[in-house]
Scaffold this active site. Structure first.
Site, PDB file in Angstrom:
ATOM      1  CD  GLU A 117      -3.173   0.908   2.076  1.00 40.29           C
ATOM      2  OE1 GLU A 117      -4.146   0.147   1.926  1.00 40.29           O
ATOM      3  OE2 GLU A 117      -3.013   1.620   3.077  1.00 40.29           O
ATOM      4  CD  GLU A 131      -2.152   8.052  11.209  1.00 46.02           C
ATOM      5  OE1 GLU A 131      -2.554   7.422  12.204  1.00 46.02           O
ATOM      6  OE2 GLU A 131      -2.261   9.307  11.105  1.00 46.02           O
ATOM      7  CG  HIS A 240     -10.136   3.383  18.248  1.00 50.07           C
ATOM      8  ND1 HIS A 240      -9.098   3.464  19.153  1.00 50.07           N
ATOM      9  CD2 HIS A 240      -9.603   2.828  17.127  1.00 50.07           C
ATOM     10  CE1 HIS A 240      -7.992   2.988  18.605  1.00 50.07           C
ATOM     11  NE2 HIS A 240      -8.269   2.596  17.378  1.00 50.07           N
TER      12      HIS A 240
END
Length: 365
Positions: A117, A131, A240
Site C-alpha cells: 500500500e 500517518e 475505538h
C-alpha cells in the site's frame, strides 16, 4: 532467491491487509509473522480471523504512550528478532508506527524492505497525523513498493522512486474482503438486526483519528443525536478503545435512544454491518476502500483524503462534524442522490493483489 520473509504488523487494519499476502507467500517461502501489539486485543483477534498465528508478539503498548516512546520501544523490540531470523525481506504495510519501525529496523540491519500500500499521499504532513509523514519516510526506506493504484504509483515516481521498484498490485483489502464474503463468516450485531426488523435504516459510525479528537468529537456526537431524532434511523457506533475517543463518546452518547455504542466489532461482523447499513460515517482510510467495494456511501470526517479515487467516483464525500447532518439527511431523503453515491467501479483491484505481491518479491530476488 527469497527464502525467508518476515512480516511486521501491529494494528487490525495492517493484519487484515497483510493476511492474504501471508497466505500467498507461505506457499513459496519460509514465513515469519511478527505482531508488535500496537493493537493488543484487536490485533490478536485479527490474526485468528484469517487462520494465522504470529511467531512473535512484542506487546509494546502502554497506556497514554507518546509516539516517540512507542517508536523507540518498537525499534528496540524488533532489533533482536531481525538479528535472529535474518530474513531476506521485511514486509510492512501502510503508515502506522509499527510499519515505520519495521522499515527502519530492517534498514539498520541492511535487510530489504517491501512496502505494501505504498504511494498514498495527502501532501499535508499534518493530515492525517502522523500517518502521512510515516508513509513518506517508509518510501525512503523501502526498496520495493507495491502501489494499490496507478495514481499511487505516479506519486512515488514523482518523488524519485525508480520505476523498476514500483509495482501496481491493487489493494489487498479487496482480497481479504472477497475471501470473507465467500467464507460466510460474520454475523450482524444484534442491535443492528433488531433495528432492521423494526424497519429502521442503519448508519454505521467509526471515528478514531487524532484530528477528530478534542473539539470535533463532541460536535460529531451532537450531530449524531440530531440524526436519530428523525426516528427512522438507528446508529451503530463502533467505539475505538483509545481513551481520547472512548471517554467523550460514552459521556455524550451513552444511553442515547437510537444510538448503540459497541466495543470494536470483529472484522467479519463489521463487514456484515457495512453490507446492511444505509451509509457510513467515518474518518477511516480502509473503510473508504471497503465501502467502495460494497457500494455504500461514505460521509468522511476529514479535511483531506489519501484515497482520491473513491472521492472522484462519488462514493466518498468529505464533511465536517458540523455539516454532517445536512449530507446525512440528503442520503436518507433523496433516492436519486443516494443511488448516485453508490455507483463505484472496481477502484482498488480485482482481489489478486496478494498474488502479484508474491510474484513481485520472487522476481525481485
Amino acid at each position: 532467491m527469497v527464502n525467508k520473509i518476515l512480516i511486521v504488523a501491529g494494528t487490525r487494519p495492517e493484519i487484515i491487509k497483510l493476511a492474504p499476502v501471508a497466505h500467498a507467500l507461505g506457499k513459496v517461502a519460509t514465513l515469519c509473522l511478527v505482531h508488535t501489539g500496537q493493537h493488543r486485543e484487536m490485533g490478536a483477534a485479527a490474526w485468528q480471523w484469517f487462520d494465522l498465528q504470529p511467531h512473535y508478539d512484542l506487546d509494546v503498548m502502554e497506556e497514554d504512550q507518546p509516539l516517540s516512546v512507542l517508536l523507540g520501544r518498537l525499534l528496540q523490540a524488533l532489533h533482536p528478532v531481525f538479528a535472529a531470523e535474518k530474513p531476506d525481506f521485511v514486509i510492512v504495510q501502510g503508515d502506522t508506527a509499527s510499519a515505520l519501525a519495521g522499515a527502519l529496523a530492517a534498514f539498520y540491519q541492511h535487510i530489504p524492505v517491501a512496502h505494501v500500500e505504498a504511494g498514498l499521499r495527502t501532501f499535508d504532513p499534518t493530515q492525517p497525523f502522523p500517518e502521512e509523514m510515516q508513509r513518506v519516510l517508509i518510501s525512503r526506506l523501502a526498496s520495493l513498493h507495491f502501489a494499490p493504484t496507478a495514481q499511487a504509483r505516479d506519486f512515488l515516481l514523482r518523488e524519485g522512486i525508480p520505476d523498476e521498484q514500483v509495482i501496481v498490485a491493487g489493494n489487498t483489502v479487496v482480497d481479504s474482503l472477497k475471501w470473507l464474503l465467500e467464507s460466510g463468516k460474520g454475523r450482524l450485531p444484534e442491535p443492528a438486526h433488531k433495528a432492521l426488523a423494526q424497519g429502521r435504516r442503519l448508519v454505521a459510525v467509526t471515528a478514531h483519528r487524532r484530528e477528530n479528537q478534542g473539539e470535533r468529537l463532541p460536535a460529531l456526537c451532537e450531530s449524531l443525536k440530531s440524526l436519530v431524532a428523525r426516528h427512522d434511523v438507528e446508529i451503530i457506533f463502533a467505539v475505538h478503545p483509545n481513551p481520547g475517543v472512548r471517554r467523550p463518546v460514552y459521556a455524550l452518547l451513552d444511553n442515547q435512544p437510537g444510538i448503540h455504542l459497541l466495543d470494536p466489532i470483529p472484522y467479519p461482523d463489521f463487514i456484515r454491518l457495512l453490507q446492511a447499513c444505509h451509509f457510513i460515517v467515518t474518518d477511516s482510510g480502509g473503510i473508504q476502500e471497503e465501502a467502495s467495494m460494497l457500494q455504500k456511501p461514505v460521509i468522511l470526517l476529514r479535511e483531506v483524503t489519501e484515497r482520491p479515487e473513491a472521492e472522484q467516483a462519488g462514493v466518498v464525500k468529505r464533511v465536517s462534524p458540523q455539516t454532517l447532518l445536512e449530507e446525512a439527511d440528503r442520503l436518507l431523503d433523496d433516492e436519486v442522490y443516494y443511488v448516485s453515491r453508490c455507483q463505484s467501479p472496481a477502484l482498488y483491484g480485482d482481489g489478486n493483489a496478494a498474488l502479484r505481491i508474491s510474484q513481485g518479491l520472487v522476481v525481485s530476488s
